[in-house]
Design an enzyme around this catalytic site. Structure first.
Site, PDB file in Angstrom:
ATOM      1  CB  CYS A 159      -1.046   0.002   1.101  1.00  0.00           C
ATOM      2  SG  CYS A 159      -0.721  -1.067   2.499  1.00  0.00           S
TER       3      CYS A 159
ATOM      4  NE  ARG B 298       2.181  -9.052   5.327  1.00  0.00           N
ATOM      5  CZ  ARG B 298       0.866  -9.037   5.108  1.00  0.00           C
ATOM      6  NH1 ARG B 298       0.075  -9.817   5.821  1.00  0.00           N
ATOM      7  NH2 ARG B 298       0.350  -8.246   4.197  1.00  0.00           N
TER       8      ARG B 298
ATOM      9  CD  GLN C 263      -1.513  -9.862   0.308  1.00  0.00           C
ATOM     10  OE1 GLN C 263      -2.485 -10.185   0.964  1.00  0.00           O
ATOM     11  NE2 GLN C 263      -0.980  -8.661   0.392  1.00  0.00           N
TER      12      GLN C 263
ATOM     13  CG  ASP D 297      -2.058  -5.997  -2.288  1.00  0.00           C
ATOM     14  OD1 ASP D 297      -3.212  -5.773  -1.891  1.00  0.00           O
ATOM     15  OD2 ASP D 297      -1.057  -5.409  -1.851  1.00  0.00           O
TER      16      ASP D 297
ATOM     17  CG  HIS E 156      -3.595  -0.795  -2.284  1.00  0.00           C
ATOM     18  ND1 HIS E 156      -2.490  -1.560  -2.568  1.00  0.00           N
ATOM     19  CD2 HIS E 156      -3.930  -1.058  -0.996  1.00  0.00           C
ATOM     20  CE1 HIS E 156      -2.157  -2.236  -1.479  1.00  0.00           C
ATOM     21  NE2 HIS E 156      -3.006  -1.961  -0.524  1.00  0.00           N
TER      22      HIS E 156
ATOM     23  CE  LYS F 171     -10.255  -7.498   9.473  1.00  0.00           C
ATOM     24  NZ  LYS F 171      -8.996  -8.228   9.621  1.00  0.00           N
TER      25      LYS F 171
ATOM     26  CG  HIS G 281      -5.818  -1.813   2.030  1.00  0.00           C
ATOM     27  ND1 HIS G 281      -4.463  -1.634   2.071  1.00  0.00           N
ATOM     28  CD2 HIS G 281      -6.355  -0.792   2.747  1.00  0.00           C
ATOM     29  CE1 HIS G 281      -4.185  -0.554   2.800  1.00  0.00           C
ATOM     30  NE2 HIS G 281      -5.317  -0.025   3.212  1.00  0.00           N
TER      31      HIS G 281
END
Length: 586
Positions: free
Chosen positions: A284, A313, A331, A333, A335, A415, A461
RNA sequence: GCCACCGUAGCUCAGUGGCAGAGCAGCUGUUUCGUAAACAGCAGGUCCUCGGUUCAAAUCCGAGCGGUGGCUCCA
């Protein structure tokens, strides 16, 4: 309430059976606690409920239970079962309960937590008494088949600041056959374990040199990349733009995004040229920089940046698990930077994409959780009202059943999470969509509104498959390693019957390869039966046998991994058959 | 991170203080085979690592690393 008082009448319906099992397991937990108290008089009792598949009881003891202890406990439990001791319920006053459990600090806590006016009940069997709501079976003899399974540590009330108790897990069934079936199901699930299949199918490996970090072998990499390719196809249709961003950023970025403050323990850092850098755990902040790199008009929104960037991570040791919880992953992923009035449409579009994808992979309906505003949090109540409503409206419009989780949202926004279970029934979060009011503030993101004034966008996200590693792990178990044709790393194996058929098999393989199919020729010096067996064990969708008859006719004898034999088919027909399956993503 | 258990050949595992083993896989040879395992031979070891006890350690003890099942965590 259904009575099982005679203990012999078999339950006549599924719900009666479930109820019986529930009571039997609950009772088994009491029997276990009784024995533990006899063997370990100093043991303090915590709680001992029935679970989905069995029961457990938590004890505070001076030393952990050994496997020998557990065996002894189980043996003595059987004796109590054989004796047929009656369970008796009794209601007591708060004072009586407090006195009765004067030596049990955890029971005292539980009693204190019971609202005034509510009945307090105890259950006795023999000399043992426990604070308990019930219900139970009427006699210990109704616990027909029991087995203790595991001993594990567990924190009192699930809080790691509390003392760690010793938990013994067990299960009980109405018959030895049912218990054996249950244990067989567990064994079957272990055969589907993605860690085992990953090795057997040459998909990936782990090495202690990089703990919790998968190495994808060629076959695993094929599936991994096909997943990305599939998602890219969806992105084209759903209006996403793919970007590529750096792997490490100066710590300044992480301080600005708030990760340095809140997520530091989970990040990897390195210092180069006296400057500290952090390896990205999320995409992000990088995307926020891209958004901020030029002036945005309200007409430009929404901006949807997708990124397959690799994330790192640091996960605490003890929490990692195969592909489903790793320290490096990527991911699907993205945004979305949008106006507040666009939230609803964006979430709706995303939910539609998730639905489409999960259906393709033939997943069961995911469990859906809507996490609502926590304390503390950022953003105004009006924003939270609007954001929560937007998420909830979409869930209702799509007729998804979901669970509301007040206070479970992230501090930056509410979320929705999508969960799918693995072979052993453990749930993993795959998809997620999270609204974020914090990031736009921290990066001072703006767009120029229709009145010419700067406005604050909202960031969404979202990840559909989530971690591709985790998704692949769950997917492997879902398919039991038998990937659909379009995902299979090897779609067909050519099986020449004898050496003289090798050349023809190569020709057929080339014809398939020329059409983009993934083919191998098994030209080992083995009998056809052995080659078929190996191809079956590798769960190859198509086995193409080439012998004298096929070579003469320009055919291949088609065997499917189901065992079905389609007989000899012209090579062109085989190719069409396979391409059709690939195109339909079967 | 916490509790328990585990770590022996590529894989699955046997080996309770006295010469490190089996099956499968691998390699070589023979065999040339019609829908789930041909036959024979050969090779393969830091018994996770380090330290300790012992005449002697895969085996007993300690620490570390890694894994498994739970718990906690998963801004």
């Amino acid at each position: 309430m259904i009575s099982m008082s005679d203990g012999a009448a078999p339950p006549s319906s599924m719900s009666e059976l479930a109820d019986y099992r529930h009571r039997m397991r609950h009772s088994a937990a009491h029997i276990m606690a009784d024995i533990v108290r006899r063997l370990f008089p100093e043991a303090k009792l915590a709680i001992g409920p029935p679970t989905e598949d069995g029961f457990y009881y938590d004890f505070l003891v001076s030393r952990p239970f050994t496997p020998e202890d557990v065996a002894a406990i189980e043996a003595q439990m059987r004796e109590v079962v054989a004796q047929g001791v009656a369970f008796q319920r009794q209601e007591v006053s708060r004072g009586e309960a407090k006195a009765l459990f004067a030596q049990e600090p955890f029971k005292q806590e539980i009693i204190d937590g019971i609202p005034p006016g509510e009945a307090i009940s105890i259950y006795r069997h023999g000399a043992f008494v426990d604070l308990c709501e019930g219900p139970h079976v009427t006699s210990t003899s109704e616990v027909k088949a029991l087995k203790l399974l595991e001993v594990a540590g567990a924190y009192w009330r699930g809080d790691e600041h509390n003392p760690m108790l010793q938990r013994i897990y067990g299960t009980a069934f109405e018959s030895q056959e049912a218990l054996d079936e249950h244990l067989e199901r567990l064994e079957e699930a272990r055969r589907r374990d993605h860690r085992r299949l990953g090795r057997e199918l040459d998909l990936f490996l782990f090495d202690p040199i990089a703990p919790a970090s998968p190495f994808f072998l060629p076959k695993g990499a094929i599936v991994y990349n096909l997943l990305i390719q599939y998602v890219r196809g969806l992105y084209d249709r759903y209006g996403y733009q793919e970007v590529i961003t750096p792997q490490i950023f100066s710590t300044e970025l992480w301080k600005r995004s708030g990760h340095y403050e809140a997520y530091r323990e989970n990040m990897y850092f390195t210092t180069v040229d006296d400057r500290e850098y952090g390896v990205k755990p999320m995409n992000c902040p990088g995307h926020a920089l891209m958004y901020a790199s030029r002036l945005r008009s309200y007409r430009d929104l929404p901006v949807r940046y997708a990124d397959f960037g690799r994330l790192h991570r640091y996960e605490r040791s003890g929490v990692t698990h195969g592909l489903t919880r790793v320290r490096t992953f990527s991911q699907d992923d993205a945004h979305i930077f949008c106006r507040p009035d666009q939230i609803h449409q964006e979430v709706k579009s995303f939910a539609g994409m998730v639905e489409e994808a999960y259906r393709l992979f033939q997943f069961p309906k995911p469990r859906v959780a809507l996490s609502l505003r926590p304390d503390p949090r950022v953003g105004t109540d009006a924003m939270w009202d609007r954001a929560e409503a937007a998420l909830e409206e979409v869930l209702q419009a799509l007729e998804l059943t979901y669970e509301r989780k007040p206070g479970e949202g992230a501090f930056y926004g509410p979320k929705v999470d999508f969960f799918i279970a693995d072979a052993l029934g453990r749930e993993w979060q795959l998809g997620t969509v999270q609204l974020d009011f914090s990031l736009p503030e921290r990066f001072d993101l703006e767009y120029i509104g229709d009145d010419g004034s700067p406005q604050r966008p909202v960031v969404i996200h979202r990840a559909m498959l989530g971690s591709l590693e985790r998704f692949l792990g769950v997917l492997i178990e879902h398919y039991g390693g038998a990937f659909p044709v379009w995902l299979a790393p090897v779609q067909a194996v050519l099986i020449p019957i004898a050496d003289r058929h090798g050349e023809y098999a190569q020709q057929v393989a080339q014809a398939l390869k020329a059409r983009g199919l993934r083919v191998q020729v098994d030209d080992r010096n083995e009998r056809m039966n052995a080659k078929i067996r190996d191809a079956q064990l590798q769960k190859t969708p198509y086995m193409l046998v080439a012998g004298d008859r096929e070579a003469a006719e320009g055919n291949a004898a088609v065997r499917l991994r189901s065992g079905e034999n389609l007989g000899p088919r012209p090579v062109a027909e085989v190719i069409d058959l396979m391409l059709e399956a690939v195109a339909a993503r079967r």
